[in-house]
Scaffold this motif. Structure first.
Motif, mmCIF file in Angstrom:
data_model
loop_
_atom_site.group_PDB
_atom_site.id
_atom_site.type_symbol
_atom_site.label_atom_id
_atom_site.label_comp_id
_atom_site.label_asym_id
_atom_site.label_seq_id
_atom_site.Cartn_x
_atom_site.Cartn_y
_atom_site.Cartn_z
ATOM 1 N N UNK A 1 1.441 -18.030 14.033
ATOM 2 C CA UNK A 1 2.197 -17.025 13.287
ATOM 3 C C UNK A 1 2.481 -17.496 11.867
ATOM 4 N N UNK A 2 2.807 -18.774 11.705
ATOM 5 C CA UNK A 2 3.037 -19.306 10.356
ATOM 6 C C UNK A 2 1.756 -19.202 9.530
ATOM 7 N N UNK A 3 0.620 -19.498 10.140
ATOM 8 C CA UNK A 3 -0.656 -19.392 9.422
ATOM 9 C C UNK A 3 -0.871 -17.960 8.948
ATOM 10 N N UNK A 4 -0.682 -16.985 9.829
ATOM 11 C CA UNK A 4 -0.917 -15.600 9.414
ATOM 12 C C UNK A 4 0.155 -15.114 8.444
ATOM 13 N N UNK A 5 1.359 -15.631 8.530
ATOM 14 C CA UNK A 5 2.399 -15.274 7.553
ATOM 15 C C UNK A 5 2.019 -15.775 6.167
ATOM 16 N N UNK A 6 1.549 -17.016 6.091
ATOM 17 C CA UNK A 6 1.136 -17.567 4.794
ATOM 18 C C UNK A 6 -0.062 -16.796 4.244
ATOM 19 N N UNK A 7 -1.067 -16.568 5.075
ATOM 20 C CA UNK A 7 -2.263 -15.844 4.614
ATOM 21 C C UNK A 7 -1.931 -14.430 4.132
ATOM 22 N N UNK A 8 -1.107 -13.721 4.874
ATOM 23 C CA UNK A 8 -0.783 -12.354 4.458
ATOM 24 C C UNK A 8 0.106 -12.351 3.219
ATOM 25 N N UNK A 9 0.922 -13.371 3.044
ATOM 26 C CA UNK A 9 1.721 -13.486 1.818
ATOM 27 C C UNK A 9 0.830 -13.784 0.619
ATOM 28 N N UNK A 10 -0.164 -14.618 0.805
ATOM 29 C CA UNK A 10 -1.150 -14.864 -0.252
ATOM 30 C C UNK A 10 -1.844 -13.551 -0.617
ATOM 31 N N UNK A 11 -2.188 -12.762 0.388
ATOM 32 C CA UNK A 11 -2.831 -11.470 0.139
ATOM 33 C C UNK A 11 -1.931 -10.555 -0.685
ATOM 34 N N UNK A 12 -0.640 -10.537 -0.374
ATOM 35 C CA UNK A 12 0.302 -9.717 -1.154
ATOM 36 C C UNK A 12 0.337 -10.189 -2.607
ATOM 37 N N UNK A 13 0.377 -11.496 -2.807
ATOM 38 C CA UNK A 13 0.372 -12.028 -4.166
ATOM 39 C C UNK A 13 -0.879 -11.622 -4.929
ATOM 40 N N UNK A 14 -2.030 -11.701 -4.274
ATOM 41 C CA UNK A 14 -3.282 -11.301 -4.917
ATOM 42 C C UNK A 14 -3.280 -9.813 -5.250
ATOM 43 N N UNK A 15 -2.809 -8.998 -4.334
ATOM 44 C CA UNK A 15 -2.751 -7.559 -4.593
ATOM 45 C C UNK A 15 -1.767 -7.245 -5.713
ATOM 46 N N UNK A 16 -0.661 -7.973 -5.749
ATOM 47 C CA UNK A 16 0.297 -7.790 -6.845
ATOM 48 C C UNK A 16 -0.339 -8.120 -8.177
ATOM 49 N N UNK A 17 -1.107 -9.193 -8.214
ATOM 50 C CA UNK A 17 -1.799 -9.578 -9.457
ATOM 51 C C UNK A 17 -2.835 -8.519 -9.837
ATOM 52 N N UNK A 18 -3.520 -7.953 -8.846
ATOM 53 C CA UNK A 18 -4.478 -6.877 -9.122
ATOM 54 C C UNK A 18 -3.763 -5.641 -9.670
ATOM 55 N N UNK A 19 -2.578 -5.361 -9.152
ATOM 56 C CA UNK A 19 -1.803 -4.229 -9.682
ATOM 57 C C UNK A 19 -1.453 -4.437 -11.149
ATOM 58 N N UNK A 20 -1.133 -5.667 -11.525
ATOM 59 C CA UNK A 20 -0.859 -5.969 -12.937
ATOM 60 C C UNK A 20 -2.110 -5.683 -13.770
ATOM 61 N N UNK A 21 -3.265 -6.131 -13.287
ATOM 62 C CA UNK A 21 -4.520 -5.866 -13.987
ATOM 63 C C UNK A 21 -4.807 -4.384 -14.086
ATOM 64 N N UNK A 22 -4.554 -3.667 -13.011
ATOM 65 C CA UNK A 22 -4.750 -2.212 -13.016
ATOM 66 C C UNK A 22 -3.826 -1.562 -14.052
#
Length: 172
Positions: free
Chosen positions: A134-155
């Protein structure tokens, strides 16, 4: 900004929200639910986890869990020619791995709790590996949120540039 740009931005935003909701669910299990259950006796632990596993299989959770993957994939395709596309692809890889961890490890461990057996034995087989994955998937999905947030800034930057270019050299 074209209609397709607006749709792509909406899909990117929806992917971000869905992924953030799932990351939050995994996070709350890591920092509150499982530590609280660790204080309980074996019978309570197994009964509560069985109840959670039954209740979480509902359309609202599944919409977010599957929707995060699908929306991020659609967004990656829609934004494939944009300079910030790598952030969306990074999010897709990170959340895809979180999804795979869930399917390959957490769900089979959940299914193991449905078997008959002594609560202490069931808990012994379940608790430590489930918490770790669960910790692994929490970290991975949080990384995904960060990446999507950065993409939103680019958008947002590209949308802003598009508006100012269409207004002319003075920006008016």
């Amino acid at each position: 900004m074209t209609r397709n740009d607006t749709i792509a931005g909406t899909v990117l935003g929806a992917a971000t929200v869905a992924t953030a909701l799932i990351a939050g669910a995994f996070y709350i299990f890591a920092c509150a639910v499982m530590p609280a259950l660790a204080r309980s006796d074996d019978r309570v632990f197994v009964d509560v986890m069985r109840d959670i596993n039954d209740v979480i299989q509902n359309p609202v959770f599944l919409l977010g869990f599957l929707g995060a993957l699908v929306l991020t994939g659609v967004s990656a395709w829609q934004l494939r020619a944009r300079p910030y596309r790598w952030w969306v692809w990074g999010a897709l890889v990170a959340y895809g791995l979180a999804f795979l961890v869930t399917v390959a490890f957490n769900i089979p461990l959940n299914n193991g709790l449905t078997e008959a057996g002594a609560p202490s034995a069931l808990r012994e087989e379940f608790e430590d590996p489930w918490v770790a994955w669960n910790v692994v998937r929490a970290v991975l999905s949080t990384v995904a949120v960060g990446c999507l947030g950065r993409a939103l800034v680019g958008y947002g930057r590209s949308a802003s540039l598009g508006r100012s270019e269409s207004l002319g050299p003075s920006g008016v």
